[in-house]
Design a protein around this motif. Sequence first.
Motif, PDB file in Angstrom:
ATOM      1  N   GLN A  56       0.830  -1.208   0.000  1.00 43.86           N
ATOM      2  CA  GLN A  56       0.000   0.000   0.000  1.00 43.86           C
ATOM      3  C   GLN A  56       0.865   1.259   0.000  1.00 43.86           C
ATOM      4  O   GLN A  56       0.580   2.225  -0.716  1.00 43.86           O
ATOM      5  N   ASP A  60       1.062   4.035  -2.893  1.00 41.99           N
ATOM      6  CA  ASP A  60       0.758   5.419  -2.516  1.00 41.99           C
ATOM      7  C   ASP A  60       1.888   6.351  -2.925  1.00 41.99           C
ATOM      8  O   ASP A  60       1.658   7.400  -3.523  1.00 41.99           O
ATOM      9  N   TRP A  61       3.119   5.973  -2.629  1.00 40.83           N
ATOM     10  CA  TRP A  61       4.239   6.854  -2.929  1.00 40.83           C
ATOM     11  C   TRP A  61       4.458   6.955  -4.436  1.00 40.83           C
ATOM     12  O   TRP A  61       4.706   8.025  -4.971  1.00 40.83           O
ATOM     13  N   THR A  62       4.347   5.838  -5.125  1.00 36.85           N
ATOM     14  CA  THR A  62       4.603   5.824  -6.560  1.00 36.85           C
ATOM     15  C   THR A  62       3.542   6.591  -7.338  1.00 36.85           C
ATOM     16  O   THR A  62       3.863   7.370  -8.230  1.00 36.85           O
ATOM     17  N   LEU A  63       2.279   6.368  -7.006  1.00 40.53           N
ATOM     18  CA  LEU A  63       1.199   6.960  -7.789  1.00 40.53           C
ATOM     19  C   LEU A  63       0.702   8.304  -7.265  1.00 40.53           C
ATOM     20  O   LEU A  63       0.125   9.070  -8.032  1.00 40.53           O
ATOM     21  N   LEU A  64       0.910   8.593  -6.002  1.00 39.76           N
ATOM     22  CA  LEU A  64       0.390   9.843  -5.454  1.00 39.76           C
ATOM     23  C   LEU A  64       1.503  10.809  -5.056  1.00 39.76           C
ATOM     24  O   LEU A  64       1.673  11.856  -5.663  1.00 39.76           O
ATOM     25  N   ARG A  65       2.243  10.465  -4.049  1.00 40.81           N
ATOM     26  CA  ARG A  65       3.265  11.396  -3.544  1.00 40.81           C
ATOM     27  C   ARG A  65       4.366  11.674  -4.560  1.00 40.81           C
ATOM     28  O   ARG A  65       4.791  12.807  -4.721  1.00 40.81           O
ATOM     29  N   VAL A  67       4.295  11.406  -7.904  1.00 44.90           N
ATOM     30  CA  VAL A  67       3.769  12.191  -9.018  1.00 44.90           C
ATOM     31  C   VAL A  67       3.510  13.622  -8.574  1.00 44.90           C
ATOM     32  O   VAL A  67       3.811  14.576  -9.300  1.00 44.90           O
ATOM     33  N   SER A  68       2.983  13.779  -7.386  1.00 44.10           N
ATOM     34  CA  SER A  68       2.713  15.111  -6.860  1.00 44.10           C
ATOM     35  C   SER A  68       4.004  15.924  -6.736  1.00 44.10           C
ATOM     36  O   SER A  68       4.047  17.101  -7.097  1.00 44.10           O
TER      37      SER A  68
END
Length: 119
Positions: A56, A60-65, A67-68
């Motif tokens: 998880q 989360d880090w790869t797709l959210l943080r 990219v952000s």
Amino acid sequence: TGKALVLGLENLTMEGGGTIEDLDLDFTLPAYPDIELKHGGKDIPVTIHNLDEYLQLVVDWTLLRGVSAQFSAFKEGFNSIFPISSLQQFYPSEVHHTHTDTCIPHISQNTNRIGAPQQ
């Protein structure tokens, strides 16, 4: 039952006989050992018991943080060259139009998809 599930997970092995622990993973982002997925992550081994949390956090880090953070860096760099506030005078369709083939058709006619001149 719950006990059977726990026992099944504890005895889970990968093809070839290895276990999750044999992968020697820790709570850092794969290929980026300096990025801890949680506080103290480099010292926390991934086991069958915390594999779900690890997966998880990686997602989360790869797709959210991640990219952000990349988008924020792009926005900051773009803003240093052309202030984003200057774009407020345009409608989104006008900004889009300046970056499409309809605005500069001669370029798209003389290049292929990767940008090399056509023969």
